[in-house]
Design a protein around this motif. Structure first.
Motif, PDB file in Angstrom:
ATOM      1  N   TYR A  95      40.526  34.504  34.501  1.00 62.30           N
ATOM      2  CA  TYR A  95      39.588  35.596  34.747  1.00 62.30           C
ATOM      3  C   TYR A  95      39.450  35.891  36.242  1.00 62.30           C
ATOM      4  CZ  TYR A  95      35.292  38.282  34.848  1.00 62.30           C
ATOM      5  OH  TYR A  95      34.362  39.262  35.073  1.00 62.30           O
ATOM      6  N   VAL A 151      42.551  37.741  37.400  1.00 62.47           N
ATOM      7  CA  VAL A 151      42.527  39.137  36.963  1.00 62.47           C
ATOM      8  C   VAL A 151      41.584  39.957  37.833  1.00 62.47           C
ATOM      9  CG1 VAL A 151      41.797  40.650  35.058  1.00 62.47           C
ATOM     10  CG2 VAL A 151      43.267  38.697  34.603  1.00 62.47           C
ATOM     11  N   CYS A 152      40.418  39.396  38.157  1.00 62.94           N
ATOM     12  CA  CYS A 152      39.472  40.111  39.027  1.00 62.94           C
ATOM     13  C   CYS A 152      40.051  40.326  40.421  1.00 62.94           C
ATOM     14  CB  CYS A 152      38.155  39.348  39.122  1.00 62.94           C
ATOM     15  SG  CYS A 152      37.176  39.426  37.620  1.00 62.94           S
ATOM     16  N   TYR A 186      43.231  40.522  41.161  1.00 61.49           N
ATOM     17  CA  TYR A 186      44.314  41.497  41.036  1.00 61.49           C
ATOM     18  C   TYR A 186      43.744  42.914  40.938  1.00 61.49           C
ATOM     19  CZ  TYR A 186      48.546  43.767  39.405  1.00 61.49           C
ATOM     20  OH  TYR A 186      49.621  44.602  39.284  1.00 61.49           O
ATOM     21  N   ASP A 187      42.647  43.076  40.226  1.00 61.94           N
ATOM     22  CA  ASP A 187      42.025  44.397  40.114  1.00 61.94           C
ATOM     23  C   ASP A 187      41.489  44.897  41.450  1.00 61.94           C
ATOM     24  OD1 ASP A 187      42.614  44.602  37.461  1.00 61.94           O
ATOM     25  OD2 ASP A 187      40.642  43.924  36.769  1.00 61.94           O
ATOM     26  N   LYS A 188      41.144  43.970  42.348  1.00 60.66           N
ATOM     27  CA  LYS A 188      40.640  44.362  43.669  1.00 60.66           C
ATOM     28  C   LYS A 188      41.758  44.421  44.710  1.00 60.66           C
ATOM     29  CE  LYS A 188      36.066  42.721  42.777  1.00 60.66           C
ATOM     30  NZ  LYS A 188      34.948  41.902  43.166  1.00 60.66           N
ATOM     31  N   ASN A 189      43.024  44.405  44.236  1.00 54.14           N
ATOM     32  CA  ASN A 189      44.218  44.498  45.087  1.00 54.14           C
ATOM     33  C   ASN A 189      44.267  43.402  46.148  1.00 54.14           C
ATOM     34  OD1 ASN A 189      45.395  46.634  43.769  1.00 54.14           O
ATOM     35  ND2 ASN A 189      44.201  48.136  44.934  1.00 54.14           N
ATOM     36  N   VAL A 233      48.956  40.290  44.459  1.00 56.39           N
ATOM     37  CA  VAL A 233      49.724  41.479  44.078  1.00 56.39           C
ATOM     38  C   VAL A 233      51.198  41.275  44.405  1.00 56.39           C
ATOM     39  CG1 VAL A 233      50.066  43.928  44.589  1.00 56.39           C
ATOM     40  CG2 VAL A 233      47.764  43.036  44.267  1.00 56.39           C
ATOM     41  N   TRP A 251      52.705  38.843  41.868  1.00 58.43           N
ATOM     42  CA  TRP A 251      52.739  39.372  40.507  1.00 58.43           C
ATOM     43  C   TRP A 251      53.696  40.552  40.356  1.00 58.43           C
ATOM     44  CZ3 TRP A 251      51.502  37.197  36.234  1.00 58.43           C
ATOM     45  CH2 TRP A 251      51.359  37.938  35.077  1.00 58.43           C
ATOM     46  N   SER A 311      54.619  45.532  31.700  1.00 57.97           N
ATOM     47  CA  SER A 311      54.422  46.913  31.247  1.00 57.97           C
ATOM     48  C   SER A 311      55.237  47.199  29.984  1.00 57.97           C
ATOM     49  CB  SER A 311      54.780  47.903  32.351  1.00 57.97           C
ATOM     50  OG  SER A 311      56.165  47.815  32.652  1.00 57.97           O
ATOM     51  N   ARG A 348      53.351  45.534  27.157  1.00 60.86           N
ATOM     52  CA  ARG A 348      52.133  46.258  26.795  1.00 60.86           C
ATOM     53  C   ARG A 348      52.430  47.436  25.875  1.00 60.86           C
ATOM     54  NH1 ARG A 348      48.704  46.716  32.381  1.00 60.86           N
ATOM     55  NH2 ARG A 348      48.054  44.543  32.439  1.00 60.86           N
ATOM     56  N   ARG A 353      45.394  43.877  24.665  1.00 61.55           N
ATOM     57  CA  ARG A 353      43.962  43.611  24.830  1.00 61.55           C
ATOM     58  C   ARG A 353      43.429  42.721  23.704  1.00 61.55           C
ATOM     59  NH1 ARG A 353      40.146  45.673  27.984  1.00 61.55           N
ATOM     60  NH2 ARG A 353      41.617  47.217  28.729  1.00 61.55           N
TER      61      ARG A 353
END
Length: 157
Positions: free
Chosen positions: A46, A49-50, A52-55, A60, A63, A71, A74, A80
């Motif tokens: 978790y 992931v957080c 990575y979401d904030k760059n 980055v 990954w 991709s 997905r 999900r």
């Protein structure tokens, strides 16, 4: 079947003695670390992931090579719901491990006389009943990781 008991490496590594002075109660208390492993793994995922979401740049960059594979994955699967089921499985494994260790601490035995009459009830493995620190640990783990999730699931379905 050891993987379902969170005993992942017992088939590959021989038994290890951490300290010769450890009692059975202390060895059993170490099983809480095994039960904490899936929860810590979920928390680390978790946090990644957080970040990575904030760059977060280092993450980055590490990954990026896996981005094309993920991709493509997905597009073919509903990722999900798969992740939610995977995290739920981790929580379920931890829940049962915490419950099993906690209940094994509180399992009682009977101290019997030679003629099979019951003298008293022993609540701890060695019969002394003076393990206050381990009983506090057990009550805390039982309430936080076993009883509280059940109550939260009942209150917030």
């Amino acid at each position: 079947y050891n993987i379902f008991n969170l005993r992942l490496f017992q088939n590959f590594f021989p038994p290890l003695c951490i300290s010769e002075e450890m009692t059975n109660m202390e060895v059993l208390a170490l099983r809480y670390l095994v039960a904490l492993y899936p929860l810590l793994l979920v928390l680390v995922i978790y946090a990644l992931v957080c970040l990575y979401d904030k760059n977060f740049k280092p993450l980055v960059l590490v990954w990026r090579p896996f981005g094309a594979i993920i991709s493509c994955f997905r597009k073919q699967f509903n990722v999900r719901h798969s992740l939610i089921h995977a995290f739920a499985s981790f929580f379920l494994l931890s829940f049962f491990s915490f419950s099993a260790v906690s209940y094994s601490f509180f399992h009682h035995n009977y101290l019997r006389h030679i003629n099979s009459s019951i003298i008293s009830t022993i609540f701890f493995w060695d019969g002394s009943g003076t393990h206050t620190n381990i009983s506090v640990l057990t009550f805390t783990m039982l309430i936080v990781f076993a009883i509280l999730p059940i109550v939260l699931m009942l209150v917030y379905p």
